[in-house]
Design a protein around this motif. Sequence first.
Motif, short mmCIF file in Angstrom:
data_model
loop_
_atom_site.label_atom_id
_atom_site.label_comp_id
_atom_site.label_asym_id
_atom_site.label_seq_id
_atom_site.Cartn_x
_atom_site.Cartn_y
_atom_site.Cartn_z
N GLU A 92 -1.92 3.24 -2.09
CA GLU A 92 -3.19 3.28 -1.36
C GLU A 92 -4.05 4.46 -1.77
N MET A 109 -5.15 3.25 -5.79
CA MET A 109 -5.86 1.98 -6.05
C MET A 109 -7.37 2.13 -6.08
N SER A 110 -7.98 1.22 -6.82
CA SER A 110 -9.44 1.09 -6.79
C SER A 110 -9.78 0.10 -5.68
N THR A 111 -10.66 0.53 -4.78
CA THR A 111 -10.99 -0.30 -3.64
C THR A 111 -12.47 -0.18 -3.32
N PRO A 112 -13.13 -1.23 -2.84
CA PRO A 112 -12.56 -2.55 -2.59
C PRO A 112 -12.22 -3.27 -3.88
N ALA A 113 -11.28 -4.17 -3.83
CA ALA A 113 -10.86 -4.90 -5.02
C ALA A 113 -11.97 -5.83 -5.49
N THR A 140 -12.68 -9.24 -6.67
CA THR A 140 -11.94 -10.48 -6.55
C THR A 140 -12.83 -11.68 -6.83
N ILE A 152 -6.22 -5.48 -0.65
CA ILE A 152 -7.03 -4.34 -0.23
C ILE A 152 -7.45 -3.46 -1.41
N GLY A 153 -6.92 -3.75 -2.58
CA GLY A 153 -7.28 -2.96 -3.75
C GLY A 153 -6.51 -3.43 -4.97
N ARG A 183 0.81 -1.22 0.00
CA ARG A 183 0.00 0.00 0.00
C ARG A 183 0.85 1.27 0.00
#
Length: 237
Positions: A90, A93-97, A99, A50-51, A21
Amino acid sequence: MTGTPHIVSDVMTQTVVAVGRDAPFKEIVRTMEQWKVSAMPVLEGEGRVIGVVSEADLLPKEEFRDEEQSLSQQRQRLVDVAKAGATRAEELMSTPAVTVHPDATLAQAARIMAVRRVKRLPVVDAIGMLQGIVSRADLLKVFLRPDDEIEEEVRRTVVSYLFPRFSHAIHVTVHEGVVTLRGHIRDTSLIPVAVRLVRAVEGVVDVEPQLTGESTDPGGPRHGPGRPPSGDDASEK
């Protein structure tokens, strides 16, 4: 590829390029260039996702470099404006990832990619720990299955299942992933069922049903072609 891959863990890549991050902007760019990837998971701790940071997350810094945005334009693109000023993973990033779990089917993974408009998915366990990554190219690996392998599975899982007494009369051929079913069956209502089951076999590109026959009449037996009526039927003539 041996066997039929049914779940994500069968086709995913286990060696994954990722960043922490706190990774700085230029390190992210260098890592993407070095490993020839366009997106990477962002991890914390022992490997929890986390992302995801992608090239699209990095581009606003270049886009907004020499263009003055009006206040209304900035309000319309608050996320991109924030990323243009970001310096660490951090913040970028695009969050939440988005998945997927390793036991998800390939169809489920494909739907997630289509709906969320992403090209790859980090594969995580029940607590979000990174297990691998699956891409569009990985999902297409099923179409590398040899025709003879597909043919054997269609015979074993579809023909023998639907037509156990007449499976010897059903001919299965596969060319470039296109499955052709030929033969005579007693109940034509099973044809769409057979097509659906064959399409579910991994690696099948299309199905061409060339099955003929008559539907079984639950009200009683039918006279075969050229067979004269007998008994009560004959007396009515």
